[in-house]
Design a protein around this motif. Structure first.
Motif, PDB file in Angstrom:
ATOM      1  N   PRO A  99      -9.397  66.676 -38.758  1.00 55.82           N
ATOM      2  CA  PRO A  99      -9.373  65.689 -39.704  1.00 55.82           C
ATOM      3  C   PRO A  99     -10.026  66.893 -40.881  1.00 55.82           C
ATOM      4  O   PRO A  99      -9.251  66.365 -42.383  1.00 55.82           O
ATOM      5  N   GLU A 100     -11.047  67.785 -40.894  1.00 53.20           N
ATOM      6  CA  GLU A 100     -10.752  68.266 -42.367  1.00 53.20           C
ATOM      7  C   GLU A 100      -9.896  69.077 -42.717  1.00 53.20           C
ATOM      8  O   GLU A 100      -9.822  69.989 -43.762  1.00 53.20           O
ATOM      9  N   GLY A 101      -9.382  69.649 -41.837  1.00 54.51           N
ATOM     10  CA  GLY A 101      -7.677  70.475 -41.588  1.00 54.51           C
ATOM     11  C   GLY A 101      -6.511  69.704 -42.373  1.00 54.51           C
ATOM     12  O   GLY A 101      -6.009  70.894 -42.394  1.00 54.51           O
ATOM     13  N   SER A 102      -6.437  68.818 -41.901  1.00 55.07           N
ATOM     14  CA  SER A 102      -5.338  68.207 -41.846  1.00 55.07           C
ATOM     15  C   SER A 102      -4.723  67.300 -43.750  1.00 55.07           C
ATOM     16  O   SER A 102      -5.131  66.448 -44.301  1.00 55.07           O
ATOM     17  N   VAL A 103      -3.446  67.819 -44.346  1.00 54.67           N
ATOM     18  CA  VAL A 103      -3.388  67.371 -45.504  1.00 54.67           C
ATOM     19  C   VAL A 103      -3.651  66.157 -45.593  1.00 54.67           C
ATOM     20  O   VAL A 103      -3.976  65.172 -45.671  1.00 54.67           O
ATOM     21  N   TYR A 104      -3.342  65.547 -44.397  1.00 58.35           N
ATOM     22  CA  TYR A 104      -2.142  63.968 -44.342  1.00 58.35           C
ATOM     23  C   TYR A 104      -3.261  63.383 -44.338  1.00 58.35           C
ATOM     24  O   TYR A 104      -3.674  62.293 -44.593  1.00 58.35           O
ATOM     25  N   ILE A 105      -4.724  63.388 -43.979  1.00 52.20           N
ATOM     26  CA  ILE A 105      -5.939  63.180 -43.094  1.00 52.20           C
ATOM     27  C   ILE A 105      -6.756  62.987 -45.168  1.00 52.20           C
ATOM     28  O   ILE A 105      -7.062  61.485 -45.255  1.00 52.20           O
ATOM     29  N   LYS A 106      -6.844  64.357 -45.214  1.00 51.41           N
ATOM     30  CA  LYS A 106      -7.275  63.724 -46.194  1.00 51.41           C
ATOM     31  C   LYS A 106      -6.504  62.842 -47.925  1.00 51.41           C
ATOM     32  O   LYS A 106      -7.169  61.505 -48.231  1.00 51.41           O
ATOM     33  N   THR A 107      -4.662  63.283 -47.020  1.00 54.78           N
ATOM     34  CA  THR A 107      -4.232  61.269 -48.790  1.00 54.78           C
ATOM     35  C   THR A 107      -4.772  60.632 -47.597  1.00 54.78           C
ATOM     36  O   THR A 107      -4.875  59.272 -48.683  1.00 54.78           O
ATOM     37  N   PHE A 108      -4.647  59.973 -46.463  1.00 52.50           N
ATOM     38  CA  PHE A 108      -4.915  58.821 -46.240  1.00 52.50           C
ATOM     39  C   PHE A 108      -6.702  57.800 -46.836  1.00 52.50           C
ATOM     40  O   PHE A 108      -6.251  56.961 -46.888  1.00 52.50           O
ATOM     41  N   LEU A 109      -7.515  58.856 -46.761  1.00 53.52           N
ATOM     42  CA  LEU A 109      -8.530  58.813 -46.715  1.00 53.52           C
ATOM     43  C   LEU A 109      -8.857  57.872 -48.664  1.00 53.52           C
ATOM     44  O   LEU A 109      -9.232  57.230 -48.611  1.00 53.52           O
ATOM     45  N   LYS A 110      -8.135  58.922 -49.168  1.00 48.94           N
ATOM     46  CA  LYS A 110      -7.657  58.854 -50.820  1.00 48.94           C
ATOM     47  C   LYS A 110      -7.547  57.289 -50.525  1.00 48.94           C
ATOM     48  O   LYS A 110      -7.589  56.248 -51.710  1.00 48.94           O
TER      49      LYS A 110
END
Length: 174
Positions: A99-110
């Protein structure tokens, strides 16, 4: 005990991962629901809720966000988790399967009003022969740019099933 297992998938790898997780949930009656066919649901009828979604062309399907927006209060009040399936996660050595290294998760959480307490990231599968011609060409181009497989006659499953099992155990304890 009941578990609601919701998924958004294109070629079926996200659903395959969901079924694998369900097999590891001891004592749970699991209900599978395709997010693309889902209307309003009462999530409080379930002991646990798991949502799995795949990335296509760098994005999660809008149906996922529609579901979350419609059910955000319920998701905050039930034991719920999320996982994302994408081809970038095949690069575990670069931390892209976290989760920390995934750009997709970062976008999802935003973008998501729901912030799940448990998040998984799994590598998907490359199914060139199953893709429509335009998708095959585009995915091959993306794979070439990212140093991946470009032979369009191949089907490759990158999913780390051991990692899926670890996630299933965490979800069961949630």
């Amino acid at each position: 005990m009941k578990a609601l297992l919701l998924y958004s998938t294109r070629e079926g790898q996200t659903k395959k991962i969901m079924h694998n997780i369900a097999q590891q949930l001891n004592g749970y009656d699991c209900q599978f629901v395709n997010l693309h066919e889902c209307q309003v649901m009462d999530l409080t009828q379930y002991d646990k809720v798991l949502i799995g979604a795949s990335i296509r062309y760098g994005k999660l399907n809008t149906k996922l966000y529609q579901f979350i927006n419609a059910h955000q209060q319920q998701l905050k009040n039930v034991k719920a988790a999320f996982y994302c399936v994408n081809l970038t996660a095949r690069k575990a050595d670069q931390g892209k399967d976290t989760p920390e290294g995934s750009v997709y998760i970062k976008t999802f959480l935003k973008k998501s009003p729901w912030q799940p307490s448990l998040i998984g990231v799994f590598a998907g599968a490359l199914y060139y022969p199953r893709y429509r011609p335009l998708d095959r060409m585009m995915i091959r181009f993306i794979m070439k740019l990212t140093g991946g497989e470009t032979d369009t006659s191949k089907e490759i499953e990158y999913t780390d099933w051991g990692k899926v099992s670890l996630f299933a155990k965490k979800f069961e304890k949630l």
